[in-house]
Scaffold this active site. Sequence first.
Site, short mmCIF file in Angstrom:
data_model
loop_
_atom_site.label_atom_id
_atom_site.label_comp_id
_atom_site.label_asym_id
_atom_site.label_seq_id
_atom_site.Cartn_x
_atom_site.Cartn_y
_atom_site.Cartn_z
N GLY A 25 115.52 63.69 58.43
CA GLY A 25 114.36 64.52 58.51
C GLY A 25 113.58 64.71 57.06
O GLY A 25 113.97 63.80 56.33
N LYS A 42 116.54 70.89 54.34
CA LYS A 42 116.31 69.50 55.06
C LYS A 42 116.24 70.11 56.39
O LYS A 42 117.22 70.49 57.13
CB LYS A 42 117.80 68.87 54.87
CG LYS A 42 117.73 67.64 55.48
CD LYS A 42 118.94 66.66 55.17
CE LYS A 42 118.66 65.67 54.61
NZ LYS A 42 119.76 64.77 53.97
N ASP A 135 127.68 56.96 54.36
CA ASP A 135 126.17 56.27 54.16
C ASP A 135 126.11 56.35 52.63
O ASP A 135 124.83 57.04 52.29
CB ASP A 135 125.34 57.00 55.14
CG ASP A 135 123.95 56.49 54.94
OD1 ASP A 135 123.97 55.22 54.82
OD2 ASP A 135 122.93 57.10 55.07
P1 ADP Z 1 118.38 59.62 52.73
O1 ADP Z 1 119.74 60.07 53.19
O2 ADP Z 1 117.70 58.70 53.80
O3 ADP Z 1 118.57 59.10 51.34
P2 ADP Z 1 117.78 62.48 52.48
O4 ADP Z 1 117.45 63.28 53.68
O5 ADP Z 1 119.07 62.74 52.06
O6 ADP Z 1 117.45 61.09 52.68
O7 ADP Z 1 116.73 62.90 51.46
C1 ADP Z 1 115.47 61.96 50.95
C2 ADP Z 1 115.14 62.45 49.52
O8 ADP Z 1 115.09 63.71 49.44
C3 ADP Z 1 116.62 62.11 48.67
O9 ADP Z 1 116.73 60.79 48.61
C4 ADP Z 1 116.13 62.93 47.51
O10 ADP Z 1 115.27 62.10 46.77
C5 ADP Z 1 115.67 64.04 47.77
N1 ADP Z 1 116.58 65.05 48.31
C6 ADP Z 1 117.63 65.12 49.24
N2 ADP Z 1 118.47 66.51 48.89
C7 ADP Z 1 117.95 66.96 47.71
C8 ADP Z 1 118.33 68.11 46.81
N3 ADP Z 1 119.41 68.65 47.32
N4 ADP Z 1 117.79 68.20 45.76
C9 ADP Z 1 116.92 67.32 45.29
N5 ADP Z 1 116.27 66.25 46.17
C10 ADP Z 1 116.77 65.90 47.29
MG MG Z 2 120.27 61.66 51.96
#
Ligand code: ADP
Ligand code: MG
Length: 297
Positions: A25, A42, A135
């Site tokens: 998401g 998220k 993952d």
């Molecule tokens: P994926 O699992 O496909 O990498 P995510 O849903 O984990 O995608 O998140 C997409 C992007 O959002 C991450 O690659 C990161 O850049 C950013 N992100 C996710 N969680 C955090 C967090 N806790 N703090 C800062 N950036 C975040």
């Molecule tokens: Mg991620």
Amino acid sequence: MKAIDFLKKMNKYEKLEKIGEGTYGMVFKAKNRENQSIVALKKVRLDDEEEGIPSSALREICLLKELKHINIVRLLDILHSDKKLILVFEYCDQDLKKYFDSCDGMIDPNIVRSFLRQLLCGLSYCHSHHVLHRDLKPQNLLINKNGELKLADFGLARAFGIPVRCYSSEVVTLWYRPPDVLFGAKIYSTSIDMWSSGCIFAEMANAGKPLFPGSDVEDELRRIFKLLGTPTESEWPEMINLPDYKHFPNYQPIANLSYVIPNLSPKGIYLLKKFLVCNPLKRISAEQALKHGYFNE
Ligand code: ADP
Ligand code: MG
């Protein structure tokens, strides 16, 4: 949680800009109105909006709140109504993939070592609590300006499964998947994360150039075997019994991995080879890897 309580709890956070879009998401930066702290929200999109959140998934997620370690992105809060699930995480400055993009050419070997050590510390902690990541990839490793590295999305794969396509309909990457999983192994163990760690280690040492950027399962396996050699039956007897096993030509291993990863020291190469073992039973564990001589250089 009732809809009204959900809204009340949501109201605690002031949504700021969108920071990412991933497997499950969208991710937003937000501010906690009570203490002004910055967090990451998220929004988990559920496959089946009608069904709501499976209770098994919720139970898994609740367990993740108990994982507390400096190298794990803290899950601070869980907000859910019938239809919606929002996970509140500790905020980090950027992810490792963006970091690669910002440092073209080379990453200081001391930074590579520090990032790998922190990755292994986080893994060792979660593995000792019987939680797998499944993952691991550079986008799931978050880093802070002070050089801290933290693992994001721990345990989500178990709760929600790994879909073929992301929320953003991008294909989920195969580049960090071990051969046993590519051959359809259904029993996952901590060894899955160790293979991914090896791929990420090599990628860091090569300043962000992925080690096995395969385009599909067959291409991914071929790239792996061309570098490491096709496993023989004595090296990996269980291989031929895996559900999606396919015969590959008998590739010979590249004699010297330093040709492929020139910036890694001999001890680093030696450790890397212990991650990249095709037979999952023979792959090094996080705890063992932390004791390796590479970390004393
Ligand atoms: P994926 O699992 O496909 O990498 P995510 O849903 O984990 O995608 O998140 C997409 C992007 O959002 C991450 O690659 C990161 O850049 C950013 N992100 C996710 N969680 C955090 C967090 N806790 N703090 C800062 N950036 C975040
Ligand atoms: Mg991620």
